[in-house]
Design a protein around this motif. Structure first.
Motif, PDB file in Angstrom:
ATOM      1  N   VAL A   1       0.837  -1.201   0.000  1.00 34.70           N
ATOM      2  CA  VAL A   1       0.000   0.000   0.000  1.00 34.70           C
ATOM      3  C   VAL A   1       0.872   1.252   0.000  1.00 34.70           C
ATOM      4  N   ASN A   2       1.855   1.294   0.867  1.00 34.12           N
ATOM      5  CA  ASN A   2       2.737   2.464   0.936  1.00 34.12           C
ATOM      6  C   ASN A   2       3.510   2.665  -0.361  1.00 34.12           C
ATOM      7  N   ALA A   3       3.949   1.570  -0.971  1.00 36.63           N
ATOM      8  CA  ALA A   3       4.681   1.679  -2.240  1.00 36.63           C
ATOM      9  C   ALA A   3       3.788   2.247  -3.337  1.00 36.63           C
ATOM     10  N   ARG A   4       2.532   1.798  -3.393  1.00 42.99           N
ATOM     11  CA  ARG A   4       1.630   2.311  -4.422  1.00 42.99           C
ATOM     12  C   ARG A   4       1.309   3.782  -4.194  1.00 42.99           C
ATOM     13  N   ILE A   5       1.154   4.173  -2.943  1.00 43.57           N
ATOM     14  CA  ILE A   5       0.876   5.576  -2.633  1.00 43.57           C
ATOM     15  C   ILE A   5       2.069   6.447  -3.023  1.00 43.57           C
ATOM     16  N   GLU A   6       3.275   6.010  -2.693  1.00 37.63           N
ATOM     17  CA  GLU A   6       4.476   6.765  -3.054  1.00 37.63           C
ATOM     18  C   GLU A   6       4.621   6.879  -4.568  1.00 37.63           C
ATOM     19  N   SER A   7       4.349   5.790  -5.266  1.00 37.43           N
ATOM     20  CA  SER A   7       4.417   5.806  -6.722  1.00 37.43           C
ATOM     21  C   SER A   7       3.402   6.800  -7.290  1.00 37.43           C
ATOM     22  N   TYR A   8       2.205   6.807  -6.736  1.00 38.32           N
ATOM     23  CA  TYR A   8       1.172   7.743  -7.189  1.00 38.32           C
ATOM     24  C   TYR A   8       1.607   9.190  -6.943  1.00 38.32           C
ATOM     25  N   LYS A   9       2.161   9.449  -5.765  1.00 38.76           N
ATOM     26  CA  LYS A   9       2.613  10.809  -5.446  1.00 38.76           C
ATOM     27  C   LYS A   9       3.712  11.259  -6.405  1.00 38.76           C
ATOM     28  N   LYS A  10       4.655  10.370  -6.714  1.00 36.92           N
ATOM     29  CA  LYS A  10       5.726  10.718  -7.642  1.00 36.92           C
ATOM     30  C   LYS A  10       5.170  10.998  -9.028  1.00 36.92           C
ATOM     31  N   ASP A  11       4.213  10.196  -9.471  1.00 41.96           N
ATOM     32  CA  ASP A  11       3.591  10.424 -10.783  1.00 41.96           C
ATOM     33  C   ASP A  11       2.873  11.764 -10.817  1.00 41.96           C
ATOM     34  N   GLU A  12       2.154  12.085  -9.747  1.00 41.69           N
ATOM     35  CA  GLU A  12       1.429  13.357  -9.693  1.00 41.69           C
ATOM     36  C   GLU A  12       2.395  14.538  -9.689  1.00 41.69           C
ATOM     37  N   GLU A  13       3.484  14.424  -8.939  1.00 38.80           N
ATOM     38  CA  GLU A  13       4.484  15.492  -8.914  1.00 38.80           C
ATOM     39  C   GLU A  13       5.108  15.687 -10.299  1.00 38.80           C
ATOM     40  N   ALA A  14       5.363  14.586 -10.995  1.00 40.68           N
ATOM     41  CA  ALA A  14       5.924  14.681 -12.345  1.00 40.68           C
ATOM     42  C   ALA A  14       4.931  15.358 -13.286  1.00 40.68           C
TER      43      ALA A  14
END
Length: 150
Positions: A74-87
């Motif tokens: 769950v934490n990995a998917r959330i971090e991945s989502y945050k990085k995608d949104e920041e990009a």
């Protein structure tokens, strides 16, 4: 999984069969209660995160992963989502800055010749063939009007 057939094997008396079936049923109930409690713990922890839209496969994750692995996934998917949104935000900001720079550059080009007819100056300096002068005049006039609106 309950194995009632195996529990009944070798029993000669009905009371023994009932006893073995009840024992197997109790064993399965205890195992299911443990699984249900583990799932409830995972879901309670997950609800505190408020990120339901990222997890269309939540039932699968809850049922197949241990609590620690579930938290990691769950934490990995959330971090991945945050990085995608920041990009995405960085790309959008870069595009916006580029558009503003282009607009400012276009505005500066037309500010070079204040008080003059910019379209006529451009046509005179550009060496535009006579058959295209009308088209260029209309296009540049529309562009200047557009720049002024922006």
């Amino acid at each position: 999984e309950p194995d009632f057939i195996e529990a009944m094997k070798g029993q000669r008396m009905m009371s023994s069969v009932h006893n073995k079936l009840n024992s197997e049923l109790a064993r399965v109930k205890i195992a299911l209660d443990k699984v249900a409690a583990e799932h409830a713990d995972k879901l309670n922890w997950f609800r505190t995160l408020n990120c339901d839209r990222l997890f269309h496969d939540l039932p699968s994750l809850v049922s197949r992963l241990s609590f620690d692995d579930f938290q990691i996934a769950v934490n990995a998917r959330i971090e991945s989502y945050k990085k995608d949104e920041e990009a995405k935000i960085k790309v959008a900001l870069a595009e916006q800055e580029k558009m503003l720079a282009e607009k400012e550059e276009a505005k500066q080009i037309f500010d070079i010749l204040p008080g003059m007819n910019v379209v006529d100056e451009f046509i005179a300096l550009g060496g535009i063939p006579d058959d295209l002068v009308g088209f260029v005049r209309v296009t540049l006039t529309r562009f200047i009007v557009w720049c002024d609106k922006e």
